[in-house]
Motif scaffolding. Structure first.
Motif, PDB file in Angstrom:
ATOM      1  N   ILE A   1       7.651  43.269  19.280  1.00 57.15           N
ATOM      2  CA  ILE A   1       6.266  43.048  19.702  1.00 57.15           C
ATOM      3  C   ILE A   1       6.247  42.331  21.043  1.00 57.15           C
ATOM      4  O   ILE A   1       6.921  41.318  21.229  1.00 57.15           O
ATOM      5  N   LEU A   2       5.476  42.872  21.998  1.00 59.66           N
ATOM      6  CA  LEU A   2       5.222  42.210  23.273  1.00 59.66           C
ATOM      7  C   LEU A   2       3.752  41.816  23.281  1.00 59.66           C
ATOM      8  O   LEU A   2       2.876  42.692  23.263  1.00 59.66           O
ATOM      9  N   TYR A   3       3.477  40.517  23.245  1.00 56.45           N
ATOM     10  CA  TYR A   3       2.073  40.135  23.202  1.00 56.45           C
ATOM     11  C   TYR A   3       1.719  39.190  24.346  1.00 56.45           C
ATOM     12  O   TYR A   3       2.565  38.477  24.891  1.00 56.45           O
ATOM     13  N   GLY A   4       0.447  39.200  24.725  1.00 58.40           N
ATOM     14  CA  GLY A   4      -0.048  38.365  25.811  1.00 58.40           C
ATOM     15  C   GLY A   4      -1.364  38.918  26.312  1.00 58.40           C
ATOM     16  O   GLY A   4      -1.808  40.000  25.896  1.00 58.40           O
ATOM     17  N   ASP A   5      -2.007  38.189  27.186  1.00 58.64           N
ATOM     18  CA  ASP A   5      -3.292  38.630  27.737  1.00 58.64           C
ATOM     19  C   ASP A   5      -3.120  39.905  28.554  1.00 58.64           C
ATOM     20  O   ASP A   5      -1.999  40.294  28.895  1.00 58.64           O
ATOM     21  N   ASN A   6      -4.255  40.523  28.874  1.00 58.23           N
ATOM     22  CA  ASN A   6      -4.218  41.721  29.707  1.00 58.23           C
ATOM     23  C   ASN A   6      -3.728  41.397  31.119  1.00 58.23           C
ATOM     24  O   ASN A   6      -3.852  40.266  31.587  1.00 58.23           O
ATOM     25  N   ALA A   7      -3.181  42.393  31.785  1.00 63.86           N
ATOM     26  CA  ALA A   7      -2.745  42.300  33.191  1.00 63.86           C
ATOM     27  C   ALA A   7      -1.626  41.280  33.403  1.00 63.86           C
ATOM     28  O   ALA A   7      -1.538  40.646  34.456  1.00 63.86           O
ATOM     29  N   GLN A   8      -0.760  41.111  32.409  1.00 63.50           N
ATOM     30  CA  GLN A   8       0.378  40.191  32.531  1.00 63.50           C
ATOM     31  C   GLN A   8       1.699  40.919  32.756  1.00 63.50           C
ATOM     32  O   GLN A   8       2.693  40.303  33.127  1.00 63.50           O
ATOM     33  N   GLY A   9       1.718  42.241  32.492  1.00 59.73           N
ATOM     34  CA  GLY A   9       2.934  43.007  32.727  1.00 59.73           C
ATOM     35  C   GLY A   9       3.534  43.644  31.489  1.00 59.73           C
ATOM     36  O   GLY A   9       4.657  44.154  31.545  1.00 59.73           O
ATOM     37  N   LYS A  10       2.796  43.649  30.373  1.00 57.42           N
ATOM     38  CA  LYS A  10       3.336  44.233  29.136  1.00 57.42           C
ATOM     39  C   LYS A  10       3.562  45.745  29.294  1.00 57.42           C
ATOM     40  O   LYS A  10       4.629  46.265  28.965  1.00 57.42           O
ATOM     41  N   THR A  11       2.542  46.416  29.804  1.00 56.60           N
ATOM     42  CA  THR A  11       2.633  47.877  29.952  1.00 56.60           C
ATOM     43  C   THR A  11       3.710  48.261  30.954  1.00 56.60           C
ATOM     44  O   THR A  11       4.356  49.312  30.816  1.00 56.60           O
ATOM     45  N   ASN A  12       3.955  47.409  31.948  1.00 51.44           N
ATOM     46  CA  ASN A  12       4.995  47.703  32.943  1.00 51.44           C
ATOM     47  C   ASN A  12       6.369  47.841  32.304  1.00 51.44           C
ATOM     48  O   ASN A  12       7.204  48.631  32.752  1.00 51.44           O
TER      49      ASN A  12
ATOM     50  N   GLY B   1      -2.783  40.102  20.970  1.00 50.70           N
ATOM     51  CA  GLY B   1      -2.621  39.035  19.982  1.00 50.70           C
ATOM     52  C   GLY B   1      -1.875  39.573  18.786  1.00 50.70           C
ATOM     53  O   GLY B   1      -1.658  40.777  18.666  1.00 50.70           O
ATOM     54  N   LEU B   2      -1.497  38.684  17.898  1.00 48.36           N
ATOM     55  CA  LEU B   2      -0.710  39.093  16.737  1.00 48.36           C
ATOM     56  C   LEU B   2      -1.562  39.292  15.495  1.00 48.36           C
ATOM     57  O   LEU B   2      -1.052  39.506  14.397  1.00 48.36           O
ATOM     58  N   GLU B   3      -2.912  39.236  15.662  1.00 47.99           N
ATOM     59  CA  GLU B   3      -3.809  39.337  14.513  1.00 47.99           C
ATOM     60  C   GLU B   3      -3.665  40.660  13.774  1.00 47.99           C
ATOM     61  O   GLU B   3      -3.865  40.743  12.563  1.00 47.99           O
ATOM     62  N   GLU B   4      -3.322  41.735  14.530  1.00 52.70           N
ATOM     63  CA  GLU B   4      -3.212  43.053  13.899  1.00 52.70           C
ATOM     64  C   GLU B   4      -2.164  43.082  12.795  1.00 52.70           C
ATOM     65  O   GLU B   4      -2.205  43.926  11.906  1.00 52.70           O
ATOM     66  N   PHE B   5      -1.210  42.145  12.842  1.00 53.22           N
ATOM     67  CA  PHE B   5      -0.088  42.188  11.908  1.00 53.22           C
ATOM     68  C   PHE B   5      -0.210  41.168  10.773  1.00 53.22           C
ATOM     69  O   PHE B   5       0.597  41.148   9.862  1.00 53.22           O
ATOM     70  N   VAL B   6      -1.247  40.317  10.862  1.00 50.98           N
ATOM     71  CA  VAL B   6      -1.457  39.326   9.817  1.00 50.98           C
ATOM     72  C   VAL B   6      -1.888  40.045   8.544  1.00 50.98           C
ATOM     73  O   VAL B   6      -2.691  40.975   8.572  1.00 50.98           O
TER      74      VAL B   6
ATOM     75  N   GLN C   1       6.699  36.937  24.168  1.00 50.33           N
ATOM     76  CA  GLN C   1       5.429  36.549  24.786  1.00 50.33           C
ATOM     77  C   GLN C   1       5.512  36.855  26.276  1.00 50.33           C
ATOM     78  O   GLN C   1       6.467  36.464  26.953  1.00 50.33           O
ATOM     79  N   VAL C   2       4.505  37.570  26.785  1.00 54.40           N
ATOM     80  CA  VAL C   2       4.483  37.983  28.191  1.00 54.40           C
ATOM     81  C   VAL C   2       3.339  37.264  28.891  1.00 54.40           C
ATOM     82  O   VAL C   2       2.183  37.361  28.475  1.00 54.40           O
ATOM     83  N   SER C   3       3.683  36.548  29.950  1.00 53.49           N
ATOM     84  CA  SER C   3       2.666  35.808  30.694  1.00 53.49           C
ATOM     85  C   SER C   3       3.029  35.788  32.178  1.00 53.49           C
ATOM     86  O   SER C   3       4.092  35.296  32.555  1.00 53.49           O
ATOM     87  N   GLU C   4       2.169  36.376  33.002  1.00 50.64           N
ATOM     88  CA  GLU C   4       2.332  36.395  34.459  1.00 50.64           C
ATOM     89  C   GLU C   4       3.722  36.866  34.884  1.00 50.64           C
ATOM     90  O   GLU C   4       4.376  36.266  35.737  1.00 50.64           O
ATOM     91  N   GLY C   5       4.182  37.939  34.260  1.00 49.53           N
ATOM     92  CA  GLY C   5       5.463  38.508  34.642  1.00 49.53           C
ATOM     93  C   GLY C   5       6.669  37.757  34.125  1.00 49.53           C
ATOM     94  O   GLY C   5       7.800  38.028  34.533  1.00 49.53           O
TER      95      GLY C   5
END
Length: 369
Positions: free
Chosen positions: A27-38, A335-340, A351-355
């Motif tokens: 799982i790669l989680y974090g806010d949008n536009a942090q680089g997860k999709t990259n 977020g990880l709520e989908e897996f709770v 956790q992905v944050s600002e690259g």
């Protein structure tokens, strides 16, 4: 096949990144536009040589740099393979497998099969035919090197023929050479049509049961191939359309105009289906893609899920998660709520944050989920 690790250098917002993946669910989680999709995009590029977004190499290299590097370590049956990819803004990419340069990017395809599922894919059914063709082409190019060869040649001939049609505006005598291009177009195009027809037949064998279960037994889905032209009429229709093509300065006949319909009973859900029906069909399509790779390539693909869970209701979410089974999966989410409260085993969390990517410890993972 599983991806053991990936290393990025100057790839989009990553100056330097090394990630070790689990064989199960990551799982790669974090806010949008942090680089997860990259990260998912880099994996897809490493496996297919192309971005799932359609981005050019120069667009995925860090803005301030002239080149980028992707290194992946793959494992199959205890054998580890290293793939190096060198992206350059003003030159074609360089690729090496275990240190040996390969001459054609096509030689990489099929080494690691990936299935990419993003929220945009939920629109495959209702959007235009170009997206449906792209879906078929992306999967077939991974599974069938002959298809890739024929499609590449077909596309090159289309471009050359279209250029000729434009040049003929100033030099009508060039029309004499049009038949030469038409013969090649029919030759390669016919092979594309034939393979697409087989692909749809193979997909229908799988998607029927998957969609029936997804819809609670209420619907049966059938994919229908709608070729722009049949093989036995291709040459005649191409010749008949020459004057029209000269006026329009573009080729109007051929598999570059194909489409695929999705029928529930007699209803074409591209046009008349509800959003729920269209989304269920799109999910069925992606799950069928996984099974098709297993059947044809005799291998398990790597599944990349890009923030798609938030776009699905709980029933479809659960069906997707339960269908993953033994497949290596890399999932991005905000977020990880989908897996709770979901009986879903998560093997590794990043956790992905600002690259910056941080791998959570087992204790941190337990506390979060």
């Amino acid at each position: 096949m599983v991806i053991k690790s990936i290393e990025l250098a100057d790839y989009r917002n990553y100056e330097s990144l090394t990630m070790q993946f689990d064989r199960g669910t990551n799982i790669l989680y974090g806010d949008n536009a942090q680089g997860k999709t990259n990260i998912l995009e880099a994996i897809f590029v490493a496996a297919t040589t192309k971005s799932h977004r359609g981005s050019k190499d120069r667009e995925i290299i860090n803005f301030d740099k002239e080149e980028a590097h992707i290194r992946t370590y793959l494992e199959k049956e205890d054998v580890v393979t290293r793939v190096d990819m060198h992206l350059r803004k003003n030159k074609s990419k360089g690729i090496a497998i275990d240190g040996q340069k390969i001459k054609k990017a096509a030689d990489l395809l099929g080494l690691c099969n990936v299935v990419f599922f993003s929220p945009e894919d939920l629109g495959i059914i209702k959007n235009g035919p170009s997206e449906r063709r792209r879906f078929v082409d992306m999967e077939l190019c991974q599974l069938d090197s002959f298809y890739l060869y024929n499609l590449n040649h077909y596309n090159k001939i289309i471009n050359q023929r279209n250029k000729l049609l434009k040049d003929m505006y100033m030099n009508p005598d060039l029309k004499e050479t049009l038949n030469i291009w038409d013969m090649q177009l029919v030759s390669f195009g016919s092979k594309v049509i034939e393979r697409r027809r087989l692909f749809v037949n193979q997909l229908n064998e799988i998607i029927h049961e998957i969609h029936k279960k997804l819809s609670g037994g209420k619907e049966e889905l059938l994919i229908k191939y709608e070729p722009d032209v049949d093989i036995d009429e291709f040459e005649k229709k191409l010749r008949f359309s020459q004057d029209r093509d000269i006026k329009a300065k573009m080729t109007s006949v051929g598999p570059h105009r194909d489409d695929f319909s999705f029928l529930v009973g007699d209803i074409d859900i591209r046009k008349y289906g509800s959003q729920g029906q269209q989304r269920t069909a799109a999910l069925s399509l992606k799950l069928s893609e996984i099974e098709l790779v297993k059947k044809i390539a005799k291998d398990t693909p790597v599944l990349l899920l890009d923030d798609v869970l938030s776009e699905l209701d709980s029933n479809r979410q659960n069906y997707l998660l339960n269908s993953i089974g033994e497949i290596q999966t890399i999932i991005t989410c905000t977020g990880l709520e989908e897996f709770v409260n979901n009986r879903f085993e998560i093997n590794k969390v990043f956790q992905v944050s600002e690259g910056t990517v941080t791998c959570m410890s087992s204790e941190e993972k337990e506390a979060k989920i």
